[in-house]
Design an enzyme around this catalytic site. Structure first.
Site, PDB file in Angstrom:
ATOM      1  CG  HIS A   1       3.249 -41.381 -23.472  1.00  0.00           C
ATOM      2  ND1 HIS A   1       2.786 -40.537 -22.498  1.00  0.00           N
ATOM      3  CD2 HIS A   1       3.975 -42.320 -22.803  1.00  0.00           C
ATOM      4  CE1 HIS A   1       3.198 -40.946 -21.315  1.00  0.00           C
ATOM      5  NE2 HIS A   1       3.932 -42.030 -21.475  1.00  0.00           N
TER       6      HIS A   1
ATOM      7  NE  ARG B   1       4.275 -39.145 -17.059  1.00  0.00           N
ATOM      8  CZ  ARG B   1       4.635 -40.379 -17.425  1.00  0.00           C
ATOM      9  NH1 ARG B   1       5.370 -40.580 -18.493  1.00  0.00           N
ATOM     10  NH2 ARG B   1       4.230 -41.433 -16.717  1.00  0.00           N
TER      11      ARG B   1
HETATM   12  P1  NDP Z   1      13.031 -43.179 -10.960  1.00  0.00           P
HETATM   13  O1  NDP Z   1      12.168 -42.691  -9.854  1.00  0.00           O
HETATM   14  O2  NDP Z   1      13.682 -44.512 -10.812  1.00  0.00           O
HETATM   15  O3  NDP Z   1      14.203 -42.121 -11.216  1.00  0.00           O
HETATM   16  C1  NDP Z   1      13.959 -40.754 -11.268  1.00  0.00           C
HETATM   17  C2  NDP Z   1      15.294 -40.032 -11.397  1.00  0.00           C
HETATM   18  O4  NDP Z   1      15.027 -38.637 -11.563  1.00  0.00           O
HETATM   19  C3  NDP Z   1      16.147 -40.175 -10.136  1.00  0.00           C
HETATM   20  O5  NDP Z   1      17.505 -40.289 -10.488  1.00  0.00           O
HETATM   21  C4  NDP Z   1      15.885 -38.853  -9.405  1.00  0.00           C
HETATM   22  O6  NDP Z   1      16.949 -38.418  -8.583  1.00  0.00           O
HETATM   23  C5  NDP Z   1      15.752 -37.904 -10.594  1.00  0.00           C
HETATM   24  N1  NDP Z   1      15.047 -36.700 -10.186  1.00  0.00           N
HETATM   25  C6  NDP Z   1      13.806 -36.574  -9.666  1.00  0.00           C
HETATM   26  N2  NDP Z   1      13.552 -35.291  -9.368  1.00  0.00           N
HETATM   27  C7  NDP Z   1      14.655 -34.588  -9.676  1.00  0.00           C
HETATM   28  C8  NDP Z   1      15.024 -33.227  -9.577  1.00  0.00           C
HETATM   29  N3  NDP Z   1      14.198 -32.315  -9.076  1.00  0.00           N
HETATM   30  N4  NDP Z   1      16.258 -32.876  -9.994  1.00  0.00           N
HETATM   31  C9  NDP Z   1      17.124 -33.800 -10.479  1.00  0.00           C
HETATM   32  N5  NDP Z   1      16.834 -35.101 -10.605  1.00  0.00           N
HETATM   33  C10 NDP Z   1      15.615 -35.497 -10.211  1.00  0.00           C
HETATM   34  O7  NDP Z   1      12.162 -43.118 -12.271  1.00  0.00           O
HETATM   35  P2  NDP Z   1      12.320 -43.972 -13.610  1.00  0.00           P
HETATM   36  O8  NDP Z   1      13.735 -43.881 -14.056  1.00  0.00           O
HETATM   37  O9  NDP Z   1      11.746 -45.318 -13.450  1.00  0.00           O
HETATM   38  O10 NDP Z   1      11.351 -43.172 -14.605  1.00  0.00           O
HETATM   39  C11 NDP Z   1      11.567 -41.813 -14.891  1.00  0.00           C
HETATM   40  C12 NDP Z   1      10.368 -41.219 -15.609  1.00  0.00           C
HETATM   41  O11 NDP Z   1      10.303 -41.689 -16.934  1.00  0.00           O
HETATM   42  C13 NDP Z   1       9.003 -41.570 -15.025  1.00  0.00           C
HETATM   43  O12 NDP Z   1       8.702 -40.801 -13.905  1.00  0.00           O
HETATM   44  C14 NDP Z   1       8.091 -41.275 -16.190  1.00  0.00           C
HETATM   45  O13 NDP Z   1       7.663 -39.944 -16.145  1.00  0.00           O
HETATM   46  C15 NDP Z   1       8.978 -41.475 -17.399  1.00  0.00           C
HETATM   47  N6  NDP Z   1       8.548 -42.622 -18.205  1.00  0.00           N
HETATM   48  C16 NDP Z   1       8.124 -42.404 -19.481  1.00  0.00           C
HETATM   49  C17 NDP Z   1       7.737 -43.460 -20.264  1.00  0.00           C
HETATM   50  C18 NDP Z   1       7.317 -43.251 -21.663  1.00  0.00           C
HETATM   51  O14 NDP Z   1       6.805 -44.176 -22.290  1.00  0.00           O
HETATM   52  N7  NDP Z   1       7.528 -42.083 -22.236  1.00  0.00           N
HETATM   53  C19 NDP Z   1       7.752 -44.834 -19.758  1.00  0.00           C
HETATM   54  C20 NDP Z   1       8.228 -44.953 -18.419  1.00  0.00           C
HETATM   55  C21 NDP Z   1       8.600 -43.866 -17.675  1.00  0.00           C
HETATM   56  P3  NDP Z   1      17.388 -39.282  -7.287  1.00  0.00           P
HETATM   57  O15 NDP Z   1      18.096 -40.487  -7.874  1.00  0.00           O
HETATM   58  O16 NDP Z   1      18.313 -38.397  -6.563  1.00  0.00           O
HETATM   59  O17 NDP Z   1      16.138 -39.643  -6.561  1.00  0.00           O
HETATM   60  C1  OXD Z   2       5.136 -44.781 -17.764  1.00  0.00           C
HETATM   61  C2  OXD Z   2       4.722 -44.336 -19.068  1.00  0.00           C
HETATM   62  O1  OXD Z   2       5.206 -43.961 -16.839  1.00  0.00           O
HETATM   63  O2  OXD Z   2       4.305 -45.160 -19.883  1.00  0.00           O
HETATM   64  O3  OXD Z   2       5.437 -45.972 -17.609  1.00  0.00           O
HETATM   65  O4  OXD Z   2       4.810 -43.144 -19.360  1.00  0.00           O
END
Ligand code: NDP
Ligand code: OXD
Length: 314
Positions: free
Chosen positions: A277, A229
């Site tokens: 994005h 993000r």
């Molecule tokens: P998940 O919820 O499956 O995974 C999030 C990961 O981030 C977990 O491993 C979590 O740790 C870690 N995390 C969260 N907070 C912290 C922190 N404070 N410190 C360290 N690690 C942290 O999410 P996804 O993998 O499905 O997606 C991740 C992000 O990707 C989404 O939230 C979104 O913002 C972004 N995204 C962007 C897209 C785009 O088109 N650009 C498309 C889809 C998603 P833990 O395992 O310990 O919980």
């Molecule tokens: C998502 C994105 O969160 O598109 O899936 O950013």
């Protein structure tokens, strides 16, 4: 009982058609058109206008149309019902393609060769690092980070990951929490950011974090790929590090303000790649199916899957 589609920036008609085909018995209504607010049991949202989901007395669940949910928690009038996010192989695969593509762009110095071609320059200094000598650090080991890490390993990169809670993932070096961050960064030549935007992660890609990345690696300095993000990054710190040469390049898919404003320095910086994005777009065909299955599950009295925790923010 109806499903309300509430989105900005996407083609709502594609979603309406797909949902209607999947849920023929359910009226699909769209925010901005007249609809019966009492009939709405479900909302599927992507960046709905703040406050627009109030006054839905029979709402049972909100579905994010993306994997991220930060836009939902940014709405201080969001109804307090369960929130589910998207977890889907189509979206995950798209993100891994993006991550692998841009890691390879840096590994294979493709930006340099594109420049050389524009200049008609045949130049090869015989310095082509092997993937195994390049350390990629994946911030976030969730659905997306784990898949990207695994696919980077198949290419041969030396991959590690960082998450909030400790993880044991076969064949992957892992770090966690604030206490693990310094060591994680110190062994990172390409940083891939896939953490969610939460109060804990806002602004995490800042001058201090960039200063902690490996400087002596095979690529001649560190690179950043942020597909998480825009709120994770401090734009001025990234530009300053690029100008100072402590960051060699950045690939950015997400921005604090989207669309990226015309006066953003990212547009014209020679060492920045901007994508709009779309590293892992939510494709109606795939994502509506996931949400329709969730609705059917609820209707059958089964529990919702991929529910987010409002206290954690993801
Ligand atoms: P998940 O919820 O499956 O995974 C999030 C990961 O981030 C977990 O491993 C979590 O740790 C870690 N995390 C969260 N907070 C912290 C922190 N404070 N410190 C360290 N690690 C942290 O999410 P996804 O993998 O499905 O997606 C991740 C992000 O990707 C989404 O939230 C979104 O913002 C972004 N995204 C962007 C897209 C785009 O088109 N650009 C498309 C889809 C998603 P833990 O395992 O310990 O919980
Ligand atoms: C998502 C994105 O969160 O598109 O899936 O950013």
């Amino acid at each position: 009982m109806s499903l309300l589609l509430a989105m900005t920036g996407w083609h709502v008609e594609d979603w309406r058609a797909r949902f209607q085909a999947l849920l023929p018995e359910m009226p699909i209504v769209v925010l901005g058109e007249p609809f019966d607010r009492r009939a709405v049991h479900y909302v599927a949202s992507w960046k709905h206008p703040v406050g627009s989901l109030t006054g839905l007395p029979n709402l049972a669940a909100i579905f994010s149309l993306g994997a991220g949910v930060d836009f939902l928690f940014a709405d201080d009038k969001l109804p307090t019902v369960p929130i589910a996010r998207v977890v889907d192989p189509d979206l995950t695969t798209r993100m891994s393609e993006y991550v692998v593509l841009h890691c390879l762009m840096y590994l294979r110095q493709q930006y340099r060769y594109l420049r050389q071609q524009r200049e008609g320059l045949w130049e090869d200094d015989r310095n082509q690092p092997a993937a195994r000598s390049v350390r990629v650090g994946v911030m976030g080991l969730g659905e997306l980070g784990r898949d990207a890490a695994r696919k980077l390993q198949v290419i041969g990169f030396d991959v590690a990951g960082w998450s909030r809670s400790p993880k044991a993932i076969d064949g992957l070096t892992t770090f966690s929490g604030e206490e693990g961050l310094k060591a994680f960064l110190a062994r990172t030549d390409i940083l891939v950011c896939l953490v969610p935007l939460t109060p804990d992660t806002r602004g995490i890609i800042n001058a201090e974090l960039i200063a902690g990345l490996a400087q002596g690696g095979r690529l001649g300095g560190p690179f950043l790929i942020n597909a998480g993000r825009g709120g994770l990054q401090v734009a001025a710190d990234i530009v300053a590090a690029l100008d100072a040469g402590t960051l060699r390049g950045a690939t950015l898919d997400v921005f604090e303000t989207e669309p990226l404003p015309p006066d953003s320095p990212f547009w014209r910086h020679p060492n920045v790649t901007v994508t709009p994005h779309n590293s892992a777009m939510s494709e109606p065909e795939a994502i509506a199916s996931v949400i329709a299955a969730q609705i059917r599950r609820l209707e059958a009295g089964e529990p919702l899957q991929n529910v987010v925790d409002p206290a954690r923010g993801y």
